[in-house]
Scaffold this motif. Structure first.
Motif, PDB file in Angstrom:
ATOM      1  N   THR A 127       5.051  -7.503 -10.900  1.00 59.04           N
ATOM      2  CA  THR A 127       4.678  -6.931  -9.608  1.00 59.04           C
ATOM      3  C   THR A 127       4.252  -5.483  -9.810  1.00 59.04           C
ATOM      4  O   THR A 127       4.924  -4.721 -10.504  1.00 59.04           O
ATOM      5  N   VAL A 128       3.128  -5.101  -9.206  1.00 54.70           N
ATOM      6  CA  VAL A 128       2.623  -3.734  -9.305  1.00 54.70           C
ATOM      7  C   VAL A 128       2.559  -3.116  -7.910  1.00 54.70           C
ATOM      8  O   VAL A 128       2.034  -3.730  -6.976  1.00 54.70           O
ATOM      9  N   GLU A 129       3.102  -1.929  -7.775  1.00 57.56           N
ATOM     10  CA  GLU A 129       3.044  -1.186  -6.519  1.00 57.56           C
ATOM     11  C   GLU A 129       2.275   0.118  -6.756  1.00 57.56           C
ATOM     12  O   GLU A 129       2.537   0.820  -7.729  1.00 57.56           O
ATOM     13  N   VAL A 130       1.325   0.423  -5.875  1.00 56.04           N
ATOM     14  CA  VAL A 130       0.472   1.610  -6.028  1.00 56.04           C
ATOM     15  C   VAL A 130       0.604   2.497  -4.795  1.00 56.04           C
ATOM     16  O   VAL A 130       0.457   2.023  -3.667  1.00 56.04           O
ATOM     17  N   THR A 131       0.889   3.773  -5.026  1.00 58.81           N
ATOM     18  CA  THR A 131       1.011   4.734  -3.928  1.00 58.81           C
ATOM     19  C   THR A 131       0.163   5.967  -4.227  1.00 58.81           C
ATOM     20  O   THR A 131       0.262   6.541  -5.315  1.00 58.81           O
ATOM     21  N   PHE A 132      -0.679   6.338  -3.276  1.00 55.37           N
ATOM     22  CA  PHE A 132      -1.479   7.566  -3.391  1.00 55.37           C
ATOM     23  C   PHE A 132      -0.815   8.659  -2.557  1.00 55.37           C
ATOM     24  O   PHE A 132      -0.557   8.468  -1.368  1.00 55.37           O
ATOM     25  N   ALA A 133      -0.534   9.795  -3.179  1.00 53.29           N
ATOM     26  CA  ALA A 133      -0.012  10.931  -2.412  1.00 53.29           C
ATOM     27  C   ALA A 133      -1.094  11.408  -1.448  1.00 53.29           C
ATOM     28  O   ALA A 133      -2.293  11.398  -1.777  1.00 53.29           O
ATOM     29  N   ALA A 134      -0.685  11.812  -0.253  1.00 53.25           N
ATOM     30  CA  ALA A 134      -1.651  12.249   0.758  1.00 53.25           C
ATOM     31  C   ALA A 134      -2.476  13.434   0.276  1.00 53.25           C
ATOM     32  O   ALA A 134      -3.624  13.620   0.680  1.00 53.25           O
ATOM     33  N   PHE A 135      -1.893  14.238  -0.635  1.00 48.71           N
ATOM     34  CA  PHE A 135      -2.571  15.436  -1.136  1.00 48.71           C
ATOM     35  C   PHE A 135      -3.317  15.176  -2.444  1.00 48.71           C
ATOM     36  O   PHE A 135      -3.794  16.110  -3.081  1.00 48.71           O
ATOM     37  N   SER A 136      -3.421  13.919  -2.863  1.00 46.49           N
ATOM     38  CA  SER A 136      -3.981  13.620  -4.190  1.00 46.49           C
ATOM     39  C   SER A 136      -5.491  13.819  -4.269  1.00 46.49           C
ATOM     40  O   SER A 136      -6.027  14.109  -5.339  1.00 46.49           O
ATOM     41  N   GLY A 137      -6.190  13.652  -3.144  1.00 46.06           N
ATOM     42  CA  GLY A 137      -7.645  13.782  -3.144  1.00 46.06           C
ATOM     43  C   GLY A 137      -8.107  15.005  -2.381  1.00 46.06           C
ATOM     44  O   GLY A 137      -7.312  15.828  -1.913  1.00 46.06           O
ATOM     45  N   THR A 138      -9.416  15.118  -2.247  1.00 42.90           N
ATOM     46  CA  THR A 138      -9.981  16.256  -1.514  1.00 42.90           C
ATOM     47  C   THR A 138      -9.713  16.138  -0.021  1.00 42.90           C
ATOM     48  O   THR A 138      -9.651  17.133   0.694  1.00 42.90           O
ATOM     49  N   GLU A 139      -9.549  14.887   0.474  1.00 41.48           N
ATOM     50  CA  GLU A 139      -9.208  14.662   1.869  1.00 41.48           C
ATOM     51  C   GLU A 139      -7.735  14.277   1.958  1.00 41.48           C
ATOM     52  O   GLU A 139      -7.263  13.423   1.211  1.00 41.48           O
ATOM     53  N   SER A 193       5.760   0.577 -10.721  1.00 45.17           N
ATOM     54  CA  SER A 193       5.450   1.441  -9.577  1.00 45.17           C
ATOM     55  C   SER A 193       4.603   2.624 -10.034  1.00 45.17           C
ATOM     56  O   SER A 193       4.994   3.348 -10.948  1.00 45.17           O
ATOM     57  N   LEU A 194       3.470   2.799  -9.399  1.00 49.98           N
ATOM     58  CA  LEU A 194       2.543   3.889  -9.727  1.00 49.98           C
ATOM     59  C   LEU A 194       2.467   4.873  -8.572  1.00 49.98           C
ATOM     60  O   LEU A 194       2.361   4.474  -7.410  1.00 49.98           O
ATOM     61  N   HIS A 195       2.504   6.150  -8.905  1.00 42.44           N
ATOM     62  CA  HIS A 195       2.358   7.204  -7.909  1.00 42.44           C
ATOM     63  C   HIS A 195       1.229   8.128  -8.370  1.00 42.44           C
ATOM     64  O   HIS A 195       1.379   8.830  -9.372  1.00 42.44           O
ATOM     65  N   ILE A 196       0.106   8.084  -7.656  1.00 39.85           N
ATOM     66  CA  ILE A 196      -1.039   8.929  -8.017  1.00 39.85           C
ATOM     67  C   ILE A 196      -0.873  10.274  -7.316  1.00 39.85           C
ATOM     68  O   ILE A 196      -0.916  10.364  -6.087  1.00 39.85           O
ATOM     69  N   LEU A 197      -0.666  11.317  -8.112  1.00 40.46           N
ATOM     70  CA  LEU A 197      -0.426  12.649  -7.565  1.00 40.46           C
ATOM     71  C   LEU A 197      -1.710  13.450  -7.392  1.00 40.46           C
ATOM     72  O   LEU A 197      -1.780  14.334  -6.537  1.00 40.46           O
TER      73      LEU A 197
END
Length: 253
Positions: free
Chosen positions: A73-85, A124-128
């Motif tokens: 099982t893979v879980e992916v989370t993007f931090a709200a501040f990770s991109g330009t928006e 679990s992945l967290h994209i910072l």
């Protein structure tokens, strides 16, 4: 943005690299030893990803319990501040679902799942931070976290991206120059290919291309990305070896 803005007259890219150079790379293992069986932190350029792995352990749901192999099982989370928006991507976001599915399939085939039937491995992945090559960075982070957790695999799974530049003044769309390990500017402006290979081989386990590109350009991009995977394999191997030496010195082995 045209190729003449992507590449300087000297053939240098916006961040000073040549076409076949990989961005600054930094990685650590066992970043969260108390929270997971394996963990890693990876930076490729300004793209930053944290990964944790738990398992093999008893499946949390009966539906995930496979009688002859481990479920992944893979879980992916993007931090709200990770991109330009400042945008929060939920679990139902299309991009998140696509990444989760691709990574799940890729690592389910690389992990020796038959050794632990009726169990589950949760990744679990967290994209910072996002600055190009996010999927490839996630692949490399998962590989290191799985190694840290002691999960048996057939080989390293190594990710890399490649873009292609074409001159806007030329009518010939079959000629272009590949760019290895694209950054955020290149990723948003150029056709980009993401590849994952098994170790330093040319066996492809993941391939993503979202743009329409002439086949001759795809071949050029693919060749550059596979060559980059071989370079990245050596870098990942060095990180693992260095971590092993540190653990041995601390007396944990």
């Amino acid at each position: 943005m045209s190729r003449y803005e992507i590449l300087s007259p000297e053939g240098l890219r916006v961040d000073g690299r040549r076409w076949n150079e990989i961005r600054r790379f930094h990685a650590q293992l066992s970043t969260q030893p108390a929270a997971a069986d394996g963990s890693s932190y990876v930076e490729q350029g300004n793209t930053k990803v944290v990964c944790t792995v738990t398992g093999p352990a008893e499946a949390s749901m009966r539906s995930k319990q496979l009688h002859d192999k481990t479920s992944v099982t893979v879980e992916v989370t993007f931090a709200a501040f990770s991109g330009t928006e400042r945008k929060r991507r939920g679990k139902n976001d299309k991009r998140v679902q696509e990444m989760r599915t691709m990574l799940q399939r890729t690592f389910a085939s690389a992990i020796l799942t038959h050794l632990h039937p009726r169990s589950e491995i949760t990744i679990s992945l967290h994209i910072l931070s996002q600055d190009g090559g996010v999927l490839a960075t996630c692949v490399n982070a998962i590989t290191l976290a799985l190694i840290d957790a002691g999960v048996p695999m057939t080989d390293y799974v190594v990710g890399m991206t490649a873009g292609i530049t074409t001159s806007t003044s030329s009518e010939d769309k079959t000629e272009g120059e590949p760019l290895l390990d694209v950054n955020g500017i290149e990723d948003s402006d150029l056709p980009t290919l993401t590849v994952a290979t098994l170790g330093a081989t040319e066996n492809i386990s993941l391939l993503q291309l979202e743009n329409k590109v002439h086949m001759t350009l795809v071949e050029s991009m693919l060749a550059a990305a596979i060559d980059g995977c071989a370079k990245m394999k050596e870098m990942l191997d060095e990180v693992v070896r260095k971590h092993g030496e540190e653990v041995a010195r601390s007396g944990a082995l």
